[in-house]
Design an enzyme around this catalytic site. Structure first.
Site, PDB file in Angstrom:
ATOM      1  N   GLY A 144       0.816  -1.217   0.000  1.00 27.62           N
ATOM      2  CA  GLY A 144       0.000   0.000   0.000  1.00 27.62           C
ATOM      3  C   GLY A 144       0.846   1.260   0.000  1.00 27.62           C
ATOM      4  O   GLY A 144       1.676   1.482  -0.876  1.00 27.62           O
ATOM      5  N   GLY A 145       0.613   2.077   1.021  1.00 25.14           N
ATOM      6  CA  GLY A 145       1.316   3.351   1.108  1.00 25.14           C
ATOM      7  C   GLY A 145       2.823   3.176   1.196  1.00 25.14           C
ATOM      8  O   GLY A 145       3.585   4.041   0.740  1.00 25.14           O
ATOM      9  N   GLY A 151      13.082  10.850 -36.375  1.00 27.27           N
ATOM     10  CA  GLY A 151      12.680  11.446 -35.106  1.00 27.27           C
ATOM     11  C   GLY A 151      13.550  10.982 -33.955  1.00 27.27           C
ATOM     12  O   GLY A 151      13.751  11.713 -32.977  1.00 27.27           O
ATOM     13  N   ALA A 152      14.076   9.764 -34.074  1.00 28.82           N
ATOM     14  CA  ALA A 152      14.909   9.251 -32.984  1.00 28.82           C
ATOM     15  C   ALA A 152      16.226  10.015 -32.897  1.00 28.82           C
ATOM     16  O   ALA A 152      16.797  10.176 -31.812  1.00 28.82           O
ATOM     17  CB  ALA A 152      15.166   7.761 -33.180  1.00 28.82           C
TER      18      ALA A 152
HETATM   19  C1  HXC Z   1      -1.140  -3.045  11.689  1.00 33.69           C
HETATM   20  C2  HXC Z   1       0.242  -4.707  10.971  1.00 33.69           C
HETATM   21  C3  HXC Z   1       0.084  -4.296   9.638  1.00 33.69           C
HETATM   22  C4  HXC Z   1      -0.757  -3.184   9.381  1.00 33.69           C
HETATM   23  C5  HXC Z   1       1.413  -5.991   9.656  1.00 33.69           C
HETATM   24  N1  HXC Z   1       1.066  -5.761  10.936  1.00 33.69           N
HETATM   25  N2  HXC Z   1       0.818  -5.112   8.852  1.00 33.69           N
HETATM   26  N3  HXC Z   1      -0.360  -4.078  11.980  1.00 33.69           N
HETATM   27  N4  HXC Z   1      -1.343  -2.584  10.441  1.00 33.69           N
HETATM   28  N5  HXC Z   1      -0.942  -2.701   8.162  1.00 33.69           N
HETATM   29  C6  HXC Z   1       1.522  -6.492  12.111  1.00 33.69           C
HETATM   30  C7  HXC Z   1       0.912  -7.880  12.205  1.00 33.69           C
HETATM   31  O1  HXC Z   1      -0.340  -7.829  12.828  1.00 33.69           O
HETATM   32  C8  HXC Z   1       1.953  -8.577  13.075  1.00 33.69           C
HETATM   33  O2  HXC Z   1       1.763  -8.130  14.407  1.00 33.69           O
HETATM   34  C9  HXC Z   1       3.259  -7.959  12.596  1.00 33.69           C
HETATM   35  O3  HXC Z   1       2.913  -6.725  11.990  1.00 33.69           O
HETATM   36  C10 HXC Z   1       3.961  -8.789  11.598  1.00 33.69           C
HETATM   37  O4  HXC Z   1       3.064  -9.122  10.564  1.00 33.69           O
HETATM   38  P1  HXC Z   1       2.947 -10.597   9.963  1.00 33.69           P
HETATM   39  O5  HXC Z   1       1.719 -10.640   9.145  1.00 33.69           O
HETATM   40  O6  HXC Z   1       3.094 -11.589  11.077  1.00 33.69           O
HETATM   41  O7  HXC Z   1       4.256 -10.656   9.058  1.00 33.69           O
HETATM   42  P2  HXC Z   1       4.456 -11.339   7.650  1.00 33.69           P
HETATM   43  O8  HXC Z   1       3.910 -12.717   7.644  1.00 33.69           O
HETATM   44  O9  HXC Z   1       5.907 -11.151   7.337  1.00 33.69           O
HETATM   45  O10 HXC Z   1       3.586 -10.484   6.610  1.00 33.69           O
HETATM   46  C11 HXC Z   1       3.868  -9.143   6.374  1.00 33.69           C
HETATM   47  C12 HXC Z   1       2.753  -8.455   5.540  1.00 33.69           C
HETATM   48  C13 HXC Z   1       1.373  -8.748   6.194  1.00 33.69           C
HETATM   49  C14 HXC Z   1       2.795  -9.046   4.109  1.00 33.69           C
HETATM   50  C15 HXC Z   1       3.084  -6.983   5.446  1.00 33.69           C
HETATM   51  O11 HXC Z   1       1.447  -8.434   7.567  1.00 33.69           O
HETATM   52  C16 HXC Z   1       0.282  -7.950   5.581  1.00 33.69           C
HETATM   53  O12 HXC Z   1      -0.234  -8.319   4.525  1.00 33.69           O
HETATM   54  N6  HXC Z   1      -0.096  -6.853   6.241  1.00 33.69           N
HETATM   55  C17 HXC Z   1      -1.188  -6.032   5.761  1.00 33.69           C
HETATM   56  C18 HXC Z   1      -0.803  -5.259   4.549  1.00 33.69           C
HETATM   57  C19 HXC Z   1      -1.825  -4.250   4.145  1.00 33.69           C
HETATM   58  O13 HXC Z   1      -2.828  -4.634   3.530  1.00 33.69           O
HETATM   59  N7  HXC Z   1      -1.644  -2.985   4.562  1.00 33.69           N
HETATM   60  C20 HXC Z   1      -2.559  -1.906   4.311  1.00 33.69           C
HETATM   61  C21 HXC Z   1      -2.247  -1.341   2.931  1.00 33.69           C
HETATM   62  S1  HXC Z   1      -3.302  -0.014   2.578  1.00 33.69           S
HETATM   63  P3  HXC Z   1       2.189  -9.013  15.685  1.00 33.69           P
HETATM   64  O14 HXC Z   1       1.632  -8.243  16.834  1.00 33.69           O
HETATM   65  O15 HXC Z   1       1.544 -10.342  15.476  1.00 33.69           O
HETATM   66  O16 HXC Z   1       3.666  -9.068  15.650  1.00 33.69           O
HETATM   67  C22 HXC Z   1      -2.366   1.355   2.782  1.00 33.69           C
HETATM   68  C23 HXC Z   1      -3.124   2.598   2.700  1.00 33.69           C
HETATM   69  C24 HXC Z   1      -2.372   3.659   2.037  1.00 33.69           C
HETATM   70  O17 HXC Z   1      -1.221   1.315   3.060  1.00 33.69           O
HETATM   71  C25 HXC Z   1      -2.924   3.866   0.732  1.00 33.69           C
HETATM   72  C26 HXC Z   1      -2.011   4.329  -0.251  1.00 33.69           C
HETATM   73  C27 HXC Z   1      -2.227   3.805  -1.601  1.00 33.69           C
END
Ligand code: HXC
Length: 517
Positions: A172-173, A407-408
């Protein structure tokens, strides 16, 4: 009065707690996967003892989803300023062990404050990204935080260099903010960058897509063109960032770190004369020319695995930092296609922003012909190169090595497109198109009605080739500064760079040009 020792031990305890990040277990797991911690990355980056941290004691202010019971050291990001080879650089480094390095309100404030500081001081910003993106528990505060980060990315663009290392999962962001910066470096293992992951793609479109296909360093380096450099690991990524910074000024008001040699060597380099094949249809590797041209053959190539028909990168010539843009005849005959035009145009604009002179090496038979190219907008994309070169006000030196067609030829910074000096080798062929194509257009009827069409065609091609396949018609018309012996290429361009460093250009005032995006 001496300070109460309890206050000092309390400070020490708070520092230790902040620096311990997500705890020993999570740190150990990272090390086992070959990943450094956010702190270790910062320590590797800076000259010993020069790092000053901003906001070590920051904490999130969220009360939802049990967050009020959760401490998040540094709110998941280290920010501050240190020295690299004596020059100040601002850094933020996500701590994935703390809430997955996710961005909440305070985390965003730390990054934005750092960017404001970098803008005021005129120093580069390096982001080390390793983050799950917007912190889900903080809802719209996280989205707002990203909005603010994006906004600052844009305000700083063209003011101070912004470099991002992608060193973990970046969703995402955490992918879009890097996408707004000047250079992205990504580690080959353990790093992913994407907007929608495989599950979301499957749900939305039914497609089965694996991260390997679209989110790894290799995929971004060779397919999407989203990144500029691939690193083997964290240490290598930091080394690449330092090398990149060694070519860039701290901000747009300063010159890049030139180190002009006292005397330009006038020695001939005969190896240039061996590069161009006898038959102008045979390709040669332009990297051989670039390496002979640059000091110590040291070429820092950017985006080398994407749009390989054009080569871009940095080096020094007689100590002057120079941006190289070169056609690559061994790939697609050096034609310019959509990706090549995008790649070159963005690089030209980065060089112009940071006062880096451009040397353009030309062997181009034209824009790549094809239905897909036309339908996908080669006009719009090719126009980016024309636009970027014409609007660049840095010194622009062009060397026509061989073909410069149509043109190139203009898109590779001819005199008419604003080159300050244009040199050509005697092997240069400057024409509207190649002899075969030209004869087929001009003499179609004559060939068809001839008693021996094949012989007639060969005769006409030779006639056209003798007349136009040389630099001298263009030189006679004042479009070329000089035709040079290839062995004198290095000294010629080194002198040309010295003679153009004082360049000043005045253009009509405007808000900004409207580059075809
Ligand atoms: C809060 C988060 C988090 C998030 C991960 N964690 N992403 N907490 N907000 N966005 C936390 C998990 O709960 C976990 O906490 C720890 O971080 C590690 O994550 P895991 O999932 O155990 O790690 P991993 O298996 O390595 O996977 C990593 C990951 C996955 C691929 C990043 O966590 C994931 O898919 N996260 C969500 C991604 C996402 O959809 N983000 C929002 C995008 S939208 P604990 O406490 O268990 O350690 C966005 C908006 C902006 O960003 C828009 C702009 C375009």
């Amino acid at each position: 009065m001496t300070i109460d020792p309890l206050l000092l031990s309390d400070l020490e305890k708070r520092r230790e707690e902040a620096q311990s990040g997500g705890g020993k277990e999570k740190i150990q797991a990272r090390h086992e996967n070959g990943l450094l911690t956010a702190q270790e990355r910062v320590d590797l980056l800076f000259d010993n003892g020069t790092f000053q941290e901003f906001g070590m004691h920051a904490q999130h202010a969220c009360h939802d989803f049990g967050m009020d019971l959760k401490r998040m050291p540094r709110d998941g990001v280290i920010t501050g300023v240190g020295s690299i080879d004596g020059s100040a650089v601002a850094v933020y480094s996500h701590d994935f062990t703390v809430g997955g390095g996710s961005l909440g309100r305070i985390h965003a404030k730390k990054v934005c404050d750092l960017m404001d500081f970098a803008g005021r001081m005129g120093i580069p910003v390096l982001g080390i990204n390793d983050s799950g993106g917007a912190r889900i528990q903080e809802g719209v505060d996280s989205l707002s935080g990203y909005g603010q980060v994006f906004y600052k990315n844009v305000l700083l663009s063209g003011v101070v260099p912004q470099i991002t290392i992608i060193a973990g999962p970046c969703a995402g962001g955490a992918a879009y903010s890097p996408g707004l910066t000047d250079f992205l470096i990504m580690t080959r293992e353990n790093a992913h960058m994407f907007i929608c992951g495989p599950e979301v793609i499957k749900a939305a479109t039914g497609e089965n897509a694996s991260l390997d296909q679209f989110a790894t360093a290799d995929a971004h380096a060779s397919i999407s063109g989203n990144i500029h450099l691939v690193a083997e690991d964290d240490q290598h990524a930091i080394d690449l960032a330092k090398k990149l910074l060694s070519f860039l000024p701290p901000n747009n008001l300063q010159n890049p770190p030139h180190s002009p040699s006292e005397q330009i060597s006038l020695a001939k380099e005969d190896r240039f004369n061996d590069i161009i094949p006898a038959d102008s249809k045979d390709p040669f590797n332009v990297l051989d020319v670039i390496r002979l041209l640059l000091d110590n053959g040291d070429f820092f190539e950017i985006q080398k695995d994407w749009a390989k028909n054009i080569v871009i990168g940095f080096g020094r010539i007689g100590g002057i930092v120079t941006g190289i843009v070169a056609n690559q005849p061994i790939v697609k005959a050096g034609t310019i296609d959509i990706d090549a035009a995008d790649k070159a145009a963005r690089f030209i604009r980065i060089c112009n922003t940071y006062n880096i002179p451009l040397a353009t090496l030309v062997d181009v038979p034209g824009f790549l012909p094809g239905l897909h190219q036309e339908q996908a907008g080669i006009i719009r994309h090719g126009a980016k190169m024309l636009f970027a070169f014409a609007s660049a006000t840095v010194p622009k030196i062009t060397l026509i090595m061989r073909k410069a067609y149509g043109g190139a030829y203009l898109a590779m910074c001819s005199a008419d497109m604003g080159a300050d000096l244009v040199f050509a080798w005697p092997t240069a062929e400057i024409a509207v198109m190649g002899a075969d194509g030209a004869v087929n257009v001009l003499f179609k009827k004559e060939i068809q009605t001839s008693s021996d069409p094949k012989a007639k065609q060969i005769e006409l091609i030779k006639e056209y080739h003798d007349k136009f396949a040389s630099p001298y018609q263009a030189a006679a018309n004042g479009m070329i500064t000089d035709v040079i012996d290839p062995s004198q290429t290095r000294s010629t361009i080194a002198i040309a760079l010295r003679n153009t460093l004082t360049k000043r250009t005045i253009r009509l005032p405007k808000k900004h040009g409207n580059i075809p995006l």
